[in-house]
Design an enzyme around this catalytic site. Structure first.
Site, PDB file in Angstrom:
ATOM      1  N   ARG A  27      15.188  12.389   7.216  1.00 26.56           N
ATOM      2  CA  ARG A  27      16.332  11.474   7.234  1.00 26.56           C
ATOM      3  C   ARG A  27      16.913  11.250   5.827  1.00 26.56           C
ATOM      4  NH1 ARG A  27      13.324   6.959  10.744  1.00 26.56           N
ATOM      5  NH2 ARG A  27      11.550   8.189  10.036  1.00 26.56           N
ATOM      6  N   GLU A 172       3.980   3.083  19.551  1.00 28.00           N
ATOM      7  CA  GLU A 172       5.122   3.598  18.789  1.00 28.00           C
ATOM      8  C   GLU A 172       6.417   3.291  19.525  1.00 28.00           C
ATOM      9  OE1 GLU A 172       5.056   5.001  15.558  1.00 28.00           O
ATOM     10  OE2 GLU A 172       3.211   3.902  15.940  1.00 28.00           O
ATOM     11  N   ASN A 245      13.233   5.344   4.716  1.00 26.44           N
ATOM     12  CA  ASN A 245      13.347   6.603   5.452  1.00 26.44           C
ATOM     13  C   ASN A 245      14.652   7.334   5.150  1.00 26.44           C
ATOM     14  OD1 ASN A 245      10.836   6.543   6.957  1.00 26.44           O
ATOM     15  ND2 ASN A 245      11.726   4.783   8.007  1.00 26.44           N
ATOM     16  N   ARG A 350      20.196   9.377 -29.934  1.00 25.69           N
ATOM     17  CA  ARG A 350      19.490  10.439 -29.218  1.00 25.69           C
ATOM     18  C   ARG A 350      18.031  10.478 -29.662  1.00 25.69           C
ATOM     19  NH1 ARG A 350      23.150  15.219 -30.630  1.00 25.69           N
ATOM     20  NH2 ARG A 350      21.503  16.401 -29.596  1.00 25.69           N
TER      21      ARG A 350
HETATM   22  C1  UD1 Z   1       4.495   5.064  11.117  1.00 27.90           C
HETATM   23  C2  UD1 Z   1       3.598   4.418  12.177  1.00 27.90           C
HETATM   24  C3  UD1 Z   1       4.318   3.207  12.772  1.00 27.90           C
HETATM   25  C4  UD1 Z   1       4.662   2.250  11.673  1.00 27.90           C
HETATM   26  C5  UD1 Z   1       5.462   2.931  10.558  1.00 27.90           C
HETATM   27  C6  UD1 Z   1       5.568   2.021   9.370  1.00 27.90           C
HETATM   28  C7  UD1 Z   1       2.261   6.182  13.190  1.00 27.90           C
HETATM   29  C8  UD1 Z   1       2.082   7.043  14.367  1.00 27.90           C
HETATM   30  N1  UD1 Z   1       3.300   5.350  13.206  1.00 27.90           N
HETATM   31  O1  UD1 Z   1       5.654   5.548  11.749  1.00 27.90           O
HETATM   32  O2  UD1 Z   1       3.483   2.565  13.708  1.00 27.90           O
HETATM   33  O3  UD1 Z   1       5.389   1.158  12.186  1.00 27.90           O
HETATM   34  O4  UD1 Z   1       4.781   4.119  10.094  1.00 27.90           O
HETATM   35  O5  UD1 Z   1       6.408   2.540   8.354  1.00 27.90           O
HETATM   36  O6  UD1 Z   1       1.454   6.248  12.280  1.00 27.90           O
HETATM   37  N2  UD1 Z   1       2.880  11.548   7.158  1.00 27.90           N
HETATM   38  C9  UD1 Z   1       1.953  12.512   6.852  1.00 27.90           C
HETATM   39  N3  UD1 Z   1       1.749  13.517   7.747  1.00 27.90           N
HETATM   40  C10 UD1 Z   1       2.403  13.589   8.932  1.00 27.90           C
HETATM   41  C11 UD1 Z   1       3.349  12.590   9.240  1.00 27.90           C
HETATM   42  C12 UD1 Z   1       3.552  11.569   8.333  1.00 27.90           C
HETATM   43  O7  UD1 Z   1       1.357  12.474   5.768  1.00 27.90           O
HETATM   44  O8  UD1 Z   1       2.160  14.524   9.681  1.00 27.90           O
HETATM   45  C13 UD1 Z   1       3.121  10.473   6.163  1.00 27.90           C
HETATM   46  C14 UD1 Z   1       4.559  10.390   5.705  1.00 27.90           C
HETATM   47  O9  UD1 Z   1       4.757  11.165   4.532  1.00 27.90           O
HETATM   48  C15 UD1 Z   1       4.711   8.903   5.413  1.00 27.90           C
HETATM   49  C16 UD1 Z   1       3.737   8.237   6.379  1.00 27.90           C
HETATM   50  O10 UD1 Z   1       2.829   9.253   6.775  1.00 27.90           O
HETATM   51  O11 UD1 Z   1       4.322   8.599   4.088  1.00 27.90           O
HETATM   52  C17 UD1 Z   1       4.435   7.649   7.601  1.00 27.90           C
HETATM   53  O12 UD1 Z   1       5.102   8.699   8.284  1.00 27.90           O
HETATM   54  P1  UD1 Z   1       6.470   8.453   9.038  1.00 27.90           P
HETATM   55  O13 UD1 Z   1       6.897   9.736   9.640  1.00 27.90           O
HETATM   56  O14 UD1 Z   1       7.431   7.749   8.158  1.00 27.90           O
HETATM   57  O15 UD1 Z   1       5.956   7.502  10.225  1.00 27.90           O
HETATM   58  P2  UD1 Z   1       6.810   6.484  11.035  1.00 27.90           P
HETATM   59  O16 UD1 Z   1       7.502   7.192  12.135  1.00 27.90           O
HETATM   60  O17 UD1 Z   1       7.641   5.683  10.111  1.00 27.90           O
HETATM   61 MG    MG Z   2       8.208   5.865   7.943  1.00 25.09          MG
END
Ligand code: UD1
Ligand code: MG
Length: 485
Positions: A27, A172, A245, A350
């Site tokens: 996003r 979720e 995001n 600078r």
């Molecule tokens: C997640 C939570 C949600 C919460 C929200 C808060 C889950 C399933 N959901 O959703 O309940 O309300 O965060 O912000 O956990 N990431 C990885 N590997 C992956 C996917 C994500 O490392 O495969 C990391 C991303 O880089 C990020 C974090 O995990 O730092 C959260 O991932 P994101 O995709 O933003 O999760 P949300 O859909 O926001």
């Molecule tokens: Mg997130």
């Protein structure tokens, strides 16, 4: 915050931290990984690492996948001791944490508390993480999740509580029923887990959900079914749990972070005339009785000592400003400004500029790799590049330190208490001795001994009646004729 020395010593290890940074962040619509986007002079993952380091954790693991090498390079610079955990192709926060746990295990961490934080939640503080770990451990929880309550939690995972208020599960947004979507308490994505419970629960998590991902949030229900205590810790300061995001959220978080940083400077005794147009990185150090005028940006390792005044319309990056100095309408980087010195208006400092105590870099002056001694002045319209100027010297208006021969840069050395005329060119390498003088328009190509007067100008020749004879009929010729009547 580092642990205070009075805190009770216990045999259980400090908590470890897993920072999630593997997501693509689509996003953001950016070629740069989401967690590397900056607010307040630091990348989002940089903020997360700083908050984690403030706990003095046993070990930090950062989970990476998207643009792996670029992210790893960035993290190794910020937190060289962090363990890197590579997430495989299986998507989801649950899989990410599994990778993090494996990395911790390789570092010998197999039990105790692990905190999980996100690389995209930049306002989270060390204090909140510390409190989460303490609440979790003192209550003997298996899982403690940080939550917050907002009017509309669209997009977030919702906290499902039972009749007695106990936390049952996280659902979720995409998997939630209409009724569950009305829940205003959401999962901040920051947790404390008992490592052994977490490992066991993750082995039971599937990808059977709307997004086909391994959800970390499923661990809560699993741990609960296994008889573990699952609790939520509600955060009042909602900003601390907001994730960025997209770029709209990034800007909103950046603005709030700045508001907090500027407020801290004011509470520390600085006058900030217009907090709305003042931008200060949280790494900047500001003393007491500093005045910051509107439209000023202070970045990086900038330090402003007490009593100094900066701005308006000034941008300083990695600049140290001494006590009581004044810096007006200036753009500067990697420079030092001495106590009581004066810079600007309209100066460009600078890298490598160092101005001594009570020195002056004045209007329309550009400096680079320039050491200007105490009390020395370059007041007007000059370029000072690759120069050393002693103490108490004065450089005349419109002078240029001619440092570049087209191939190489050379240095000019000027002594103390010299009085250089206006419009001088110092053709480097060249040296001017202490106490020397020079005439206006001097092109200094040869060294000037101490106490000498240097002049290069040819004697002036006036050709009488030249204008009348060569430019007849012009206004200049008419004026000349009138004057000689
Ligand atoms: C997640 C939570 C949600 C919460 C929200 C808060 C889950 C399933 N959901 O959703 O309940 O309300 O965060 O912000 O956990 N990431 C990885 N590997 C992956 C996917 C994500 O490392 O495969 C990391 C991303 O880089 C990020 C974090 O995990 O730092 C959260 O991932 P994101 O995709 O933003 O999760 P949300 O859909 O926001
Ligand atoms: Mg997130």
């Amino acid at each position: 915050m580092p642990r205070s020395e009075e805190s009770p010593v216990s045999d259980s290890p400090r908590p470890s931290v897993i920072v999630l940074a593997a997501g693509a962040g689509t996003r953001m619509k950016s070629e740069k990984p989401k967690i590397m986007h900056e607010i307040g002079g630091r990348s989002m993952v940089g903020h997360a690492l700083r908050a984690a380091e403030g706990l003095s954790p046993e070990k930090i693991a950062v989970v990476v996948r998207h643009q792996r090498d670029r992210v790893v390079e960035h993290i190794s610079r910020l937190a060289p001791h962090a363990a890197i955990a590579d997430q495989d192709e299986v998507p989801g926060t649950g899989r990410a944490v599994q990778a993090g746990l494996e990395a911790l295990e390789r570092e010998g961490v197999t039990r105790g508390t692990v905190l999980v934080t996100s690389g995209d939640v930049p306002l989270m503080t060390s204090e909140s993480l510390q409190r989460l770990a303490e609440d979790h451990e003192s209550a003997g929880n298996a899982v403690t999740v940080l939550t917050a309550v907002v009017p509309d939690a669209t997009g977030y995972g919702r906290i499902v509580r039972g009749e007695g208020g106990e936390v049952l599960a996280i659902v979720e947004h995409k998997d939630a029923t209409e009724e569950q979507r009305a829940i205003r308490e959401f999962n901040a994505g920051v947790y404390a887990f008992d490592i052994e419970v977490l490992k066991d629960a993750l082995s039971q998590v599937t990808t059977d959900n709307a997004q086909g991902e391994m959800y970390l949030t499923d661990v809560l229900g699993i741990a609960r079914s296994a008889g573990g205590r699952v609790a939520a810790s509600v955060v009042e300061d909602v900003w601390q749990v907001e994730g960025a995001n997209d770029r709209v959220q990034l800007a909103a978080l950046g603005k709030e972070l700045n508001r907090r940083t500027v407020e801290r400077a004011m509470r520390g005794g600085a006058t900030v005339v217009d907090p709305d147009t003042t931008w200060i990185d949280d790494s900047v150090v500001i003393g007491q009785d500093v005045t910051i005028l509107p439209n000023t940006q202070l970045h990086g390792a900038t330090e402003i000592a007490s009593g100094a005044s900066v701005g308006p319309d000034t941008t300083l990056t990695d600049v140290v400003v001494g006590e009581g100095a004044s810096v007006v309408r200036t753009h500067g980087s990697e420079s030092r400004i001495g106590a009581g010195a004066s810079v600007g208006p309209f100066a460009y400092l600078r890298p490598g500029t160092s101005l001594g105590e009570k020195g002056k870099i004045g209007t329309f002056v550009e400096t680079k790799n320039a050491e200007i001694g105490s009390g020395s002045k370059v007041p007007h319209l000059s370029y000072v590049g690759d120069a050393t100027i002693g103490e108490g010297s004065n450089i005349g208006a419109a002078s240029v330190f001619v440092n570049y021969d087209g191939v190489k840069k050379h240095r000019t050395v000027i002594g103390s208490h010299v009085r250089m005329g206006s419009d001088n060119m110092y053709v480097a390498p060249v040296t001017v001795g202490d106490g020397a003088y020079s005439g206006a328009g001097t092109v200094v190509r040869k060294d000037v001994p101490a106490g000498a007067l240097a002049i290069t100008v040819a004697p002036q020749r006036n050709i009488e009646r030249w204008v009348t004879e060569n430019r007849p009929g012009t206004a200049a010729a008419e004026a000349a004729e009138k004057a000689s009547e």
